[in-house]
Scaffold this motif. Structure first.
Motif, PDB file in Angstrom:
ATOM      1  N   ILE A 100       0.848  -1.197   0.000  1.00  9.17           N
ATOM      2  CA  ILE A 100       0.000   0.000   0.000  1.00  9.17           C
ATOM      3  C   ILE A 100       0.883   1.247   0.000  1.00  9.17           C
ATOM      4  CG2 ILE A 100      -1.761   1.305   1.249  1.00  9.17           C
ATOM      5  CD1 ILE A 100      -2.634  -1.432   2.482  1.00  9.17           C
ATOM      6  N   ALA A 101       1.881   1.265   0.873  1.00  7.04           N
ATOM      7  CA  ALA A 101       2.774   2.429   0.971  1.00  7.04           C
ATOM      8  C   ALA A 101       3.498   2.673  -0.353  1.00  7.04           C
ATOM      9  CB  ALA A 101       3.784   2.221   2.098  1.00  7.04           C
ATOM     10  N   GLN A 102       3.984   1.617  -0.971  1.00  3.19           N
ATOM     11  CA  GLN A 102       4.709   1.772  -2.237  1.00  3.19           C
ATOM     12  C   GLN A 102       3.791   2.269  -3.348  1.00  3.19           C
ATOM     13  OE1 GLN A 102       7.922   1.876  -2.310  1.00  3.19           O
ATOM     14  NE2 GLN A 102       7.970   1.225  -0.182  1.00  3.19           N
ATOM     15  N   ARG A 103       2.527   1.853  -3.325  1.00  9.03           N
ATOM     16  CA  ARG A 103       1.572   2.328  -4.326  1.00  9.03           C
ATOM     17  C   ARG A 103       1.349   3.838  -4.172  1.00  9.03           C
ATOM     18  NH1 ARG A 103      -2.200  -1.257  -3.650  1.00  9.03           N
ATOM     19  NH2 ARG A 103      -3.496  -0.074  -2.223  1.00  9.03           N
ATOM     20  N   VAL A 104       1.241   4.291  -2.927  1.00 11.99           N
ATOM     21  CA  VAL A 104       1.072   5.727  -2.692  1.00 11.99           C
ATOM     22  C   VAL A 104       2.321   6.473  -3.142  1.00 11.99           C
ATOM     23  CG1 VAL A 104       0.803   7.526  -0.939  1.00 11.99           C
ATOM     24  CG2 VAL A 104      -0.575   5.445  -0.799  1.00 11.99           C
ATOM     25  N   LEU A 105       3.493   5.968  -2.751  1.00 10.72           N
ATOM     26  CA  LEU A 105       4.739   6.653  -3.089  1.00 10.72           C
ATOM     27  C   LEU A 105       5.038   6.629  -4.577  1.00 10.72           C
ATOM     28  CD1 LEU A 105       7.004   5.596  -0.099  1.00 10.72           C
ATOM     29  CD2 LEU A 105       5.845   7.785  -0.459  1.00 10.72           C
ATOM     30  N   ALA A 106       4.471   5.666  -5.310  1.00 11.48           N
ATOM     31  CA  ALA A 106       4.669   5.623  -6.764  1.00 11.48           C
ATOM     32  C   ALA A 106       4.048   6.840  -7.436  1.00 11.48           C
ATOM     33  CB  ALA A 106       4.085   4.339  -7.342  1.00 11.48           C
ATOM     34  N   THR A 107       2.963   7.354  -6.865  1.00 12.83           N
ATOM     35  CA  THR A 107       2.307   8.524  -7.444  1.00 12.83           C
ATOM     36  C   THR A 107       2.620   9.814  -6.685  1.00 12.83           C
ATOM     37  OG1 THR A 107       0.291   8.123  -6.162  1.00 12.83           O
ATOM     38  CG2 THR A 107       0.396   7.167  -8.379  1.00 12.83           C
ATOM     39  N   GLN A 108       3.022   9.681  -5.422  1.00 11.68           N
ATOM     40  CA  GLN A 108       3.359  10.838  -4.580  1.00 11.68           C
ATOM     41  C   GLN A 108       4.658  10.518  -3.832  1.00 11.68           C
ATOM     42  OE1 GLN A 108      -0.023  12.075  -2.084  1.00 11.68           O
ATOM     43  NE2 GLN A 108      -1.295  10.741  -3.316  1.00 11.68           N
ATOM     44  N   PRO A 109       5.803  10.609  -4.504  1.00  7.96           N
ATOM     45  CA  PRO A 109       7.065  10.125  -3.931  1.00  7.96           C
ATOM     46  C   PRO A 109       7.463  10.734  -2.590  1.00  7.96           C
ATOM     47  CG  PRO A 109       7.356  10.763  -6.226  1.00  7.96           C
ATOM     48  CD  PRO A 109       5.971  11.162  -5.840  1.00  7.96           C
TER      49      PRO A 109
END
Length: 170
Positions: free
Chosen positions: A98-107
């Protein structure tokens, strides 16, 4: 689906508000049992369960909403928070996803970076915590956010044995 952001809801309720929240959440549980294809209802149930401290149920509700609508930044932030609380601050593989998915669009998403830093700190991986907090501090933050993240940054650096000002050059 237009979902409220994480900061739009206050987790402090007085007695009457808590009673009302329990009643509304119970109604939402009944509703999603009858109509499981309504992502917004799952989302609201997740928020209610989160605010009531039922973290496992909250994470399950957010997961159900995710299955219906897919990736959504606000949903993912709540889901991440619920997962971390349900896992008592430990970073499971599902939570990392989940965290990586968020950071993929909002680094540089400060809330996610702060959560990841906290998990790294609890695992005594202070270098990783410093990296996450350094990235979080590069955002346009309120003074209170900057103080909170800066304090965590200083604590993680102290745990590493780093003192004074440093400059990293790659």
């Amino acid at each position: 689906l237009n979902l409220p952001s994480l900061g739009e809801l206050d987790g402090n309720q007085n007695g009457a508000e808590a009673t009302q929240l329990r009643t509304l959440t119970a109604g939402l549980r009944d509703h999603v049992a009858r109509s499981p294809d309504q992502a917004g209802s799952w989302y609201l149930l997740g928020i209610g369960e989160l605010k009531l401290g039922a973290y496992d149920q909250s994470a399950e509700a957010f997961e159900s909403a995710h299955k219906l609508i897919g990736a959504d930044a606000n949903l993912d932030l709540y889901w991440l928070q619920a997962r971390l609380l349900a896992d008592k601050g430990q970073l499971s593989e599902a939570t990392k996803g989940i965290a990586q998915r968020v950071l993929a669009t909002q680094p540089n998403q400060p809330m996610v970076l702060n959560m990841l830093a906290l998990a790294a700190y609890r695992s005594k991986d202070f270098a990783t915590a410093v990296g996450y907090l350094n990235s979080a501090l590069s955002n346009n933050l309120t003074e209170g956010q900057r103080e909170l993240l800066g304090s965590g940054f200083d604590q993680a650096r102290d745990a590493l044995g780093v003192t004074g000002a440093t400059v990293d050059v790659a």
